[in-house]
Structure formats: C-alpha cells, structure tokens
Motif scaffolding. Structure first.
Motif, PDB file in Angstrom:
ATOM      1  N   ILE A  23       0.842  -1.203   0.000  1.00 19.45           N
ATOM      2  CA  ILE A  23       0.000   0.000   0.000  1.00 19.45           C
ATOM      3  C   ILE A  23       0.873   1.247   0.000  1.00 19.45           C
ATOM      4  CG2 ILE A  23      -1.718   1.309   1.313  1.00 19.45           C
ATOM      5  CD1 ILE A  23      -2.728  -1.493   2.294  1.00 19.45           C
ATOM      6  N   TYR A  26       2.050   1.912  -3.497  1.00 17.52           N
ATOM      7  CA  TYR A  26       0.974   2.422  -4.341  1.00 17.52           C
ATOM      8  C   TYR A  26       0.718   3.902  -4.056  1.00 17.52           C
ATOM      9  CZ  TYR A  26      -3.649   3.463  -6.108  1.00 17.52           C
ATOM     10  OH  TYR A  26      -4.692   4.056  -6.750  1.00 17.52           O
ATOM     11  N   GLU A  30       1.368   6.756  -7.101  1.00 19.22           N
ATOM     12  CA  GLU A  30       0.229   7.395  -7.751  1.00 19.22           C
ATOM     13  C   GLU A  30       0.260   8.906  -7.579  1.00 19.22           C
ATOM     14  OE1 GLU A  30      -2.288   6.048  -9.692  1.00 19.22           O
ATOM     15  OE2 GLU A  30      -0.964   4.314  -9.609  1.00 19.22           O
ATOM     16  N   PRO A  33      -3.469   9.334  -5.409  1.00 13.13           N
ATOM     17  CA  PRO A  33      -3.963   8.060  -4.875  1.00 13.13           C
ATOM     18  C   PRO A  33      -5.354   8.210  -4.287  1.00 13.13           C
ATOM     19  CG  PRO A  33      -2.281   8.964  -3.437  1.00 13.13           C
ATOM     20  CD  PRO A  33      -2.344   9.843  -4.652  1.00 13.13           C
ATOM     21  N   HIS A  41      -3.989   3.578   4.743  1.00 10.27           N
ATOM     22  CA  HIS A  41      -2.549   3.592   4.969  1.00 10.27           C
ATOM     23  C   HIS A  41      -2.230   4.277   6.298  1.00 10.27           C
ATOM     24  CE1 HIS A  41       1.637   5.077   4.054  1.00 10.27           C
ATOM     25  NE2 HIS A  41       1.742   3.804   3.725  1.00 10.27           N
TER      26      HIS A  41
END
Length: 78
Positions: A23, A26, A30, A33, A41
């Motif tokens: 996570i 990611y 991004e 996100p 998160h």
C-alpha cells in the motif's frame, strides 16, 4: 527478489509488513492516490486496533467458506 527466493509461508508480522509496504508503494507512486486508500494507509500506521483487526482478517482468510478469494484470478493464470 525473484519468485524462487520467496518463502512459501510468512509470519503474521511479515504478512502485515508486506501488505503495508504494498500500500505504501501504491500511495507513493500514484499522482492522485485514492483518498480511502490513503486513509487506510494512515490507519495501518497509527490505529492501536490495527493488530487485532489484522488477526481477525487472517482468521477469516483461513476459515473454510470464507467466500471471495482475491487471489483466484491470479492463481488461475499460472
């Protein structure tokens, strides 16, 4: 790390860290996100209940008849 170097089994701690790092990567990659994932998160980093929630999720995943298998699509591709 190549797939052949990955262990077949990991501890609860290792699995939790792996989920967090996935996570984390990611959210970092991004440009914009998903807000919900960003909040998740933050929850993984700060909420004292997260460990009990994690253990319950692992128990659910291991129980027979858990329902949806998020790995099924990927496992069927091999």
């Amino acid at each position: 790390m190549a797939d052949e170097q990955l262990p077949e089994m990991v501890t609860l701690d290792e699995a939790y860290r792996a989920a967090f790092f996935m996570i984390d990567a990611y959210v970092e990659l991004e440009a914009r996100p998903d807000e919900g994932l960003v909040l998740f998160h933050q929850y993984l980093q700060s909420d004292p209940a997260r460990w009990e929630d994690w253990k319950q999720a692992v128990s659910r995943a291991r129980s027979p008849g858990a329902g949806l298998d998020p790995l099924a699509e990927n496992l069927d591709k091999d």
